[in-house]
Design a protein around this motif. Structure first.
Motif, PDB file in Angstrom:
ATOM      1  N   SER A 101       0.912  -1.105   0.004  1.00 45.36           N
ATOM      2  CA  SER A 101      -0.020  -0.090  -0.141  1.00 45.36           C
ATOM      3  C   SER A 101       0.926   1.471   0.042  1.00 45.36           C
ATOM      4  N   THR A 102       2.017   1.202   0.696  1.00 48.52           N
ATOM      5  CA  THR A 102       2.955   2.431   0.709  1.00 48.52           C
ATOM      6  C   THR A 102       3.500   2.483  -0.611  1.00 48.52           C
ATOM      7  N   ARG A 103       3.788   1.673  -1.388  1.00 50.82           N
ATOM      8  CA  ARG A 103       4.488   1.524  -2.653  1.00 50.82           C
ATOM      9  C   ARG A 103       3.392   2.153  -3.821  1.00 50.82           C
ATOM     10  N   SER A 104       2.228   1.833  -3.670  1.00 51.08           N
ATOM     11  CA  SER A 104       1.037   2.184  -4.623  1.00 51.08           C
ATOM     12  C   SER A 104       1.102   3.883  -4.327  1.00 51.08           C
ATOM     13  N   VAL A 105       1.575   4.259  -3.473  1.00 52.15           N
ATOM     14  CA  VAL A 105       1.100   5.881  -3.246  1.00 52.15           C
ATOM     15  C   VAL A 105       2.527   6.554  -3.356  1.00 52.15           C
ATOM     16  N   ILE A 106       2.371   7.495  -4.158  1.00 51.91           N
ATOM     17  CA  ILE A 106       3.605   8.474  -4.499  1.00 51.91           C
ATOM     18  C   ILE A 106       4.076   8.922  -3.161  1.00 51.91           C
ATOM     19  N   GLN A 107       5.442   8.835  -2.579  1.00 54.39           N
ATOM     20  CA  GLN A 107       6.036   9.368  -1.440  1.00 54.39           C
ATOM     21  C   GLN A 107       7.149  10.321  -2.015  1.00 54.39           C
ATOM     22  N   GLN A 108       7.499  10.962  -0.843  1.00 51.34           N
ATOM     23  CA  GLN A 108       8.683  12.005  -1.094  1.00 51.34           C
ATOM     24  C   GLN A 108       9.892  11.254  -1.233  1.00 51.34           C
ATOM     25  N   GLY A 109      10.695  11.565  -2.225  1.00 52.72           N
ATOM     26  CA  GLY A 109      11.834  10.748  -2.525  1.00 52.72           C
ATOM     27  C   GLY A 109      11.758   9.535  -3.568  1.00 52.72           C
TER      28      GLY A 109
ATOM     29  N   PHE B 166      11.083   7.498  -7.026  1.00 51.66           N
ATOM     30  CA  PHE B 166      11.358   7.793  -8.479  1.00 51.66           C
ATOM     31  C   PHE B 166      10.054   7.326  -9.010  1.00 51.66           C
ATOM     32  N   VAL B 167       9.620   8.046  -9.983  1.00 49.72           N
ATOM     33  CA  VAL B 167       8.461   7.698 -10.488  1.00 49.72           C
ATOM     34  C   VAL B 167       8.450   7.880 -12.132  1.00 49.72           C
TER      35      VAL B 167
ATOM     36  N   PRO C 271      -2.136   8.432  -5.495  1.00 50.25           N
ATOM     37  CA  PRO C 271      -1.950   7.023  -6.079  1.00 50.25           C
ATOM     38  C   PRO C 271      -1.293   7.052  -7.508  1.00 50.25           C
ATOM     39  N   TYR C 272      -0.778   6.167  -7.713  1.00 46.64           N
ATOM     40  CA  TYR C 272       0.012   5.781  -9.031  1.00 46.64           C
ATOM     41  C   TYR C 272      -1.237   5.423 -10.114  1.00 46.64           C
ATOM     42  N   GLY C 273      -1.143   5.985 -11.277  1.00 42.53           N
ATOM     43  CA  GLY C 273      -2.027   5.641 -12.319  1.00 42.53           C
ATOM     44  C   GLY C 273      -2.961   6.774 -12.675  1.00 42.53           C
ATOM     45  N   LEU C 274      -2.882   7.896 -11.958  1.00 38.58           N
ATOM     46  CA  LEU C 274      -3.738   9.049 -12.236  1.00 38.58           C
ATOM     47  C   LEU C 274      -3.100   9.803 -13.481  1.00 38.58           C
ATOM     48  N   THR C 275      -3.986  10.668 -14.214  1.00 41.80           N
ATOM     49  CA  THR C 275      -3.620  11.474 -15.349  1.00 41.80           C
ATOM     50  C   THR C 275      -3.748  12.888 -15.002  1.00 41.80           C
TER      51      THR C 275
ATOM     52  N   TYR D 122      -0.174  18.108 -29.022  1.00 43.57           N
ATOM     53  CA  TYR D 122      -0.596  19.414 -28.069  1.00 43.57           C
ATOM     54  C   TYR D 122      -0.755  19.450 -26.726  1.00 43.57           C
ATOM     55  N   SER D 123      -1.290  18.193 -26.389  1.00 39.66           N
ATOM     56  CA  SER D 123      -1.725  18.158 -24.938  1.00 39.66           C
ATOM     57  C   SER D 123      -0.584  17.989 -24.112  1.00 39.66           C
ATOM     58  N   LYS D 124      -0.747  18.608 -22.791  1.00 39.86           N
ATOM     59  CA  LYS D 124       0.416  18.837 -21.965  1.00 39.86           C
ATOM     60  C   LYS D 124      -0.192  17.714 -20.717  1.00 39.86           C
ATOM     61  N   ILE D 125      -0.359  16.412 -20.917  1.00 37.76           N
ATOM     62  CA  ILE D 125      -0.590  15.527 -20.157  1.00 37.76           C
ATOM     63  C   ILE D 125       0.179  14.301 -19.831  1.00 37.76           C
ATOM     64  N   PHE D 126       0.222  13.703 -18.750  1.00 38.19           N
ATOM     65  CA  PHE D 126       0.854  12.559 -18.478  1.00 38.19           C
ATOM     66  C   PHE D 126       0.235  11.723 -17.584  1.00 38.19           C
ATOM     67  N   THR D 127       0.685  10.276 -17.495  1.00 34.41           N
ATOM     68  CA  THR D 127       0.080   9.462 -16.394  1.00 34.41           C
ATOM     69  C   THR D 127       1.258   8.915 -15.659  1.00 34.41           C
ATOM     70  N   THR D 128       1.024   8.903 -14.358  1.00 33.05           N
ATOM     71  CA  THR D 128       2.122   8.113 -13.685  1.00 33.05           C
ATOM     72  C   THR D 128       1.950   6.508 -13.476  1.00 33.05           C
ATOM     73  N   ILE D 129       3.292   6.070 -13.454  1.00 37.19           N
ATOM     74  CA  ILE D 129       3.147   4.640 -13.600  1.00 37.19           C
ATOM     75  C   ILE D 129       3.896   4.225 -12.422  1.00 37.19           C
ATOM     76  N   GLU D 130       3.488   3.350 -11.734  1.00 38.60           N
ATOM     77  CA  GLU D 130       4.226   2.754 -10.663  1.00 38.60           C
ATOM     78  C   GLU D 130       5.450   1.969 -11.007  1.00 38.60           C
ATOM     79  N   PRO D 131       6.527   2.206 -10.374  1.00 42.04           N
ATOM     80  CA  PRO D 131       7.605   1.344 -10.947  1.00 42.04           C
ATOM     81  C   PRO D 131       7.895   0.026 -10.474  1.00 42.04           C
ATOM     82  N   THR D 132       7.077  -0.849 -10.900  1.00 41.74           N
ATOM     83  CA  THR D 132       7.000  -2.038 -10.571  1.00 41.74           C
ATOM     84  C   THR D 132       8.363  -2.756 -11.307  1.00 41.74           C
TER      85      THR D 132
END
Length: 303
Positions: free
Chosen positions: A5-13, A15-16, A53-57, A143-153
């Motif tokens: 559960s900790t790894r599935s949420v982006i924390q300080q420090g 790498f994403v 959480p990881y996976g948001l756009t 043209y879009s300035k969007i990105f999606t976070t990916i969990e570094p599995t």
């Protein structure tokens, strides 16, 4: 909080990994009070990613991030339109490069620019629904300035490096890595020897399967612990990496007598508390080295 559960949420420090609209994957490090930059997209405050959480756009608005709702699967409507009447040689896009540049400089949103291109496209209505979606996605990637976070599995990190610089991980694909781990029967509580010249990819796979229970001894060609770059990307918690230790090739030889700095002096030679503390640290380092060597020489490794 558990490791998963900790790894599935982006924390300080952390790498994403982030996926851009054109499919490219980049890496950023998230920390407080800093900005991250994505080429051709701009920069943004990393604080907006922490505890998400990881996976948001996200969409970059100024230097802030706006969370975008997930796209729903829409049924493609039946249509009689085909692509057979489209003439590729015909000038169908009257919106010029200068006009598009002017729209961007005026602060127009990417969706407005795309919609203006659609409105001015002479043959857009003749396209099939699939072709229309393909056209929109191509323009969004541009043209879009969007990105999606990916969990570094382990899978995602392996695919990231295989696409970016496969030589760094010695051309190891994710399916090859899984076969290596399965054939070696890596399991929690096991004790393993490792030689890793793939930037720590194999070490990361073993540590993940050990789950903080067991032992991993890496033999390397450096005096200091090996620089396993992939391990940093995995965002492992300390109890996972504590099972990893290392020896260089020379100290792995039983006949070798390693040269270590003196850790003990006669009582009268110790002149200050600072010197005493330094000697204590040396002794701790020397003891770890000797204990690791004895562990190697004792054998009884599972693989």
């Amino acid at each position: 909080m558990s490791t998963s559960s900790t790894r599935s949420v982006i924390q300080q420090g952390h790498f994403v990994l982030v996926r851009l609209p054109n499919g490219d994957v980049k890496q950023i490090k998230v920390d407080t009070n800093i900005t991250a930059a994505l080429p051709k997209f701009g920069s943004f405050y990393c604080d907006d990613l922490i505890d998400q959480p990881y996976g948001l756009t996200y969409e970059i608005v100024g230097k802030n991030l706006k969370i975008l709702p997930p796209k729903t699967l829409q049924e493609v409507e039946d249509t009689d339109a085909t692509n057979e009447l489209i003439n590729d040689c015909q000038i169908v896009q009257p919106l010029t490069v200068d006009e598009i540049r002017a729209l961007k400089q005026s602060g127009a949103h990417s969706s407005d620019i795309i919609q203006k291109q659609i409105d001015s496209h002479a043959n857009f209505s003749l396209k099939t629904e699939y072709s229309k979606e393909k056209y929109k996605k191509r323009k969004e990637a541009k043209y879009s300035k969007i990105f999606t976070t990916i969990e570094p599995t382990l899978l995602n990190v392996c695919e990231y490096w295989f696409s970016k610089d496969q030589n760094r991980i010695r051309d190891i694909r994710s399916d090859t890595l899984s076969q290596m781990l399965n054939l070696a029967n890596i399991h929690p509580g096991g004790k393993y020897l490792l030689v890793d010249d793939a930037s720590g990819l194999v070490a990361a796979g073993i540590l993940e399967r050990l789950g903080g229970e067991g032992r991993l001894l890496a033999i390397c060609d450096t005096e200091s612990p090996p620089a396993f770059h992939v391990l940093q990307q995995m965002n492992f918690e300390p109890h996972i990496t504590k099972t990893l230790t290392s020896l260089n090739w020379a100290t792995a030889l039983e006949a070798h007598n390693p040269l270590v700095p003196p850790s003990e002096l006669a009582e009268g030679e110790v002149r200050s508390e600072r010197q005493k503390s330094r000697l204590k640290k040396r002794k701790a380092i020397n003891d770890v080295l000797e204990n690791t060597r004895q562990e190697l020489f004792a054998g009884e490794f599972d693989g």
